[in-house]
Design a protein around this motif. Structure first.
Motif, PDB file in Angstrom:
ATOM      1  N   ALA A  57       0.820  -1.221   0.000  1.00  0.00           N
ATOM      2  CA  ALA A  57       0.000   0.000   0.000  1.00  0.00           C
ATOM      3  C   ALA A  57       0.851   1.267   0.000  1.00  0.00           C
ATOM      4  N   ALA A  58       2.161   1.136   0.211  1.00  0.00           N
ATOM      5  CA  ALA A  58       3.033   2.310   0.271  1.00  0.00           C
ATOM      6  C   ALA A  58       3.188   2.923  -1.127  1.00  0.00           C
ATOM      7  N   PRO A  59       3.257   4.252  -1.217  1.00  0.00           N
ATOM      8  CA  PRO A  59       3.403   4.909  -2.521  1.00  0.00           C
ATOM      9  C   PRO A  59       4.619   4.428  -3.319  1.00  0.00           C
ATOM     10  N   LEU A  60       5.679   3.989  -2.610  1.00  0.00           N
ATOM     11  CA  LEU A  60       6.905   3.555  -3.300  1.00  0.00           C
ATOM     12  C   LEU A  60       6.788   2.156  -3.914  1.00  0.00           C
ATOM     13  N   TRP A  61       5.722   1.430  -3.595  1.00  0.00           N
ATOM     14  CA  TRP A  61       5.656   0.010  -3.967  1.00  0.00           C
ATOM     15  C   TRP A  61       5.851  -0.217  -5.468  1.00  0.00           C
ATOM     16  N   GLY A  62       5.371   0.705  -6.296  1.00  0.00           N
ATOM     17  CA  GLY A  62       5.463   0.527  -7.748  1.00  0.00           C
ATOM     18  C   GLY A  62       6.879   0.323  -8.250  1.00  0.00           C
ATOM     19  N   GLY A  63       7.892   0.758  -7.476  1.00  0.00           N
ATOM     20  CA  GLY A  63       9.279   0.602  -7.900  1.00  0.00           C
ATOM     21  C   GLY A  63       9.955  -0.660  -7.395  1.00  0.00           C
ATOM     22  N   VAL A  64       9.211  -1.504  -6.664  1.00  0.00           N
ATOM     23  CA  VAL A  64       9.823  -2.696  -6.048  1.00  0.00           C
ATOM     24  C   VAL A  64      10.071  -3.786  -7.100  1.00  0.00           C
ATOM     25  N   ALA A  65      11.308  -4.298  -7.121  1.00  0.00           N
ATOM     26  CA  ALA A  65      11.701  -5.273  -8.139  1.00  0.00           C
ATOM     27  C   ALA A  65      11.602  -6.725  -7.664  1.00  0.00           C
ATOM     28  N   ALA A  66      11.687  -6.966  -6.348  1.00  0.00           N
ATOM     29  CA  ALA A  66      11.722  -8.337  -5.840  1.00  0.00           C
ATOM     30  C   ALA A  66      11.471  -8.311  -4.338  1.00  0.00           C
ATOM     31  N   LEU A  67      11.186  -9.477  -3.791  1.00  0.00           N
ATOM     32  CA  LEU A  67      11.001  -9.660  -2.354  1.00  0.00           C
ATOM     33  C   LEU A  67      12.039 -10.635  -1.827  1.00  0.00           C
ATOM     34  N   GLY A  68      12.742 -10.233  -0.764  1.00  0.00           N
ATOM     35  CA  GLY A  68      13.667 -11.133  -0.083  1.00  0.00           C
ATOM     36  C   GLY A  68      13.099 -11.523   1.267  1.00  0.00           C
ATOM     37  N   ILE A  69      13.223 -12.791   1.621  1.00  0.00           N
ATOM     38  CA  ILE A  69      12.716 -13.281   2.908  1.00  0.00           C
ATOM     39  C   ILE A  69      13.847 -13.971   3.659  1.00  0.00           C
ATOM     40  N   GLY A  70      14.102 -13.505   4.875  1.00  0.00           N
ATOM     41  CA  GLY A  70      14.976 -14.220   5.802  1.00  0.00           C
ATOM     42  C   GLY A  70      14.085 -14.827   6.875  1.00  0.00           C
ATOM     43  N   SER A  71      14.114 -16.149   7.021  1.00  0.00           N
ATOM     44  CA  SER A  71      13.210 -16.823   7.961  1.00  0.00           C
ATOM     45  C   SER A  71      13.983 -17.689   8.933  1.00  0.00           C
ATOM     46  N   ALA A  72      13.453 -17.756  10.157  1.00  0.00           N
ATOM     47  CA  ALA A  72      13.937 -18.772  11.090  1.00  0.00           C
ATOM     48  C   ALA A  72      13.820 -20.135  10.419  1.00  0.00           C
ATOM     49  N   GLY A  73      14.704 -21.020  10.752  1.00  0.00           N
ATOM     50  CA  GLY A  73      14.795 -22.277  10.011  1.00  0.00           C
ATOM     51  C   GLY A  73      14.486 -23.512  10.832  1.00  0.00           C
TER      52      GLY A  73
END
Length: 320
Positions: A57-73
């Protein structure tokens, strides 16, 4: 206009943090929810969706190229699944697929939390400028990750560098992982406190029995508290030296709650390392405290997303 803008998630047993991060590691937008760790898997995912919803929902979202996830394992990056020990509702949970759906089909990079913190320390922190590094998180558990030849080395499933489960005591205590004498079984915060209590250390008037309380007692000169940290330092030194001997790292970065103990940990650790790292090519190995603090997981997840984006587009991403 921000170039190299990515989204990042840092998922643990206590909180789910999200951010939009630029190509310099700057956090531009934040969102966070408590992890409903005792609930079923879909309830946990609903909290992730809420965090991602705020970001999209953030105004900057349109420029996002990818999502990175760091998760507990453990995580399985090859399958896109996670099974965090401290989130029992997620076992082989298809996090990558669900997250990709939530962000409109953007590319998603999944790594373990230890690898994420390694990526952050290499990109912006204590391992910056080092092509071969081990970064460790020493807290409730002991995790880690590797940088080799200037690049993050997560391994096929995203768990490479998991130093907490190197065995350093052949006849040591059984570890919950199934092995014996693991670094984590000796050097994690709860195990430092457990050993100190078993050897006769008594907490102060507040009754606090954490590793931080043991560290405070060690700083005040309590010999049992000092000995518990020396034992932890010895286990860490053995694991770090084994890693250095195997892959020729020249720096080890230590973060997490136990890493904040300061000289109580680092003085005996450096002393023990001199005994274990004896071959000519590992003698120059340095051990330093982490620098990235509580945002390390987010910044590292962003680094993984940026590196994946660079690989897909054939562009260079400095320092990631």
């Amino acid at each position: 206009m921000h170039t190299d803008l990515v989204a990042a998630l840092d998922i643990g047993g206590t909180k789910i943090a999200g951010a939009l991060v630029d190509g310099d590691g700057g956090i531009l937008v934040r969102a966070q929810r408590a992890t409903p760790a005792r609930e079923d898997g879909d309830t946990v995912m609903a909290a992730v969706d809420q965090v991602l919803g705020e970001l999209t929902a953030a105004p900057l979202w349109g420029g996002v190229a990818a999502l990175g996830i760091g998760s507990a394992g453990p995580v399985d990056a090859s399958a896109g699944t996670v099974s965090p020990v401290n989130v029992p509702g997620w076992r082989g949970y298809p996090l990558v697929e669900r997250a990709r759906d939530a962000v409109g089909g953007l590319p998603v990079e999944l790594i373990g939390d230890g690898v994420a913190i390694t990526a952050a320390e290499h990109w912006q922190g204590a391992a910056r400028g080092h092509d071969n590094a081990l970064c460790m998180v020493v807290s409730t558990g002991v995790g880690g990750g590797l940088v080799l030849d200037g690049r993050l080395h997560p391994g096929p499933t995203g768990n490479a560098g998991h130093i907490g489960h190197i065995s350093v005591d052949l006849d040591g205590d059984p570890c919950p992982c199934g092995s014996r004498g693991c670094v984590e079984r000796i050097a994690s915060g709860p195990n430092i406190a457990r050993r100190a209590l078993a050897d006769g250390w008594r907490p102060g008037p507040d009754g606090e029995t954490s590793a931080a309380a043991v560290a405070a007692a060690a700083r005040a000169g309590d010999p049992v508290a000092v000995a518990s940290f020396e034992r932890a330092a010895q286990a860490l030194a053995a694991g770090v030296a084994a890693t250095a001997t195997l892959v020729e790292i020249d720096i080890a970065v230590i973060g997490g709650g136990v890493g904040k103990a300061g000289d109580v940990l680092f003085t005996p650790l450096r002393r023990a390392l001199e005994r274990y790292a004896t071959l000519s090519f590992v003698r120059r190995l340095t051990v330093v405290p982490a620098r990235m603090g509580t945002d390390a997981g987010l910044v590292g997840a962003a680094a993984a997303a940026l590196a994946g984006h660079a690989d897909r587009t054939g562009t260079a991403t400095a320092g990631v």
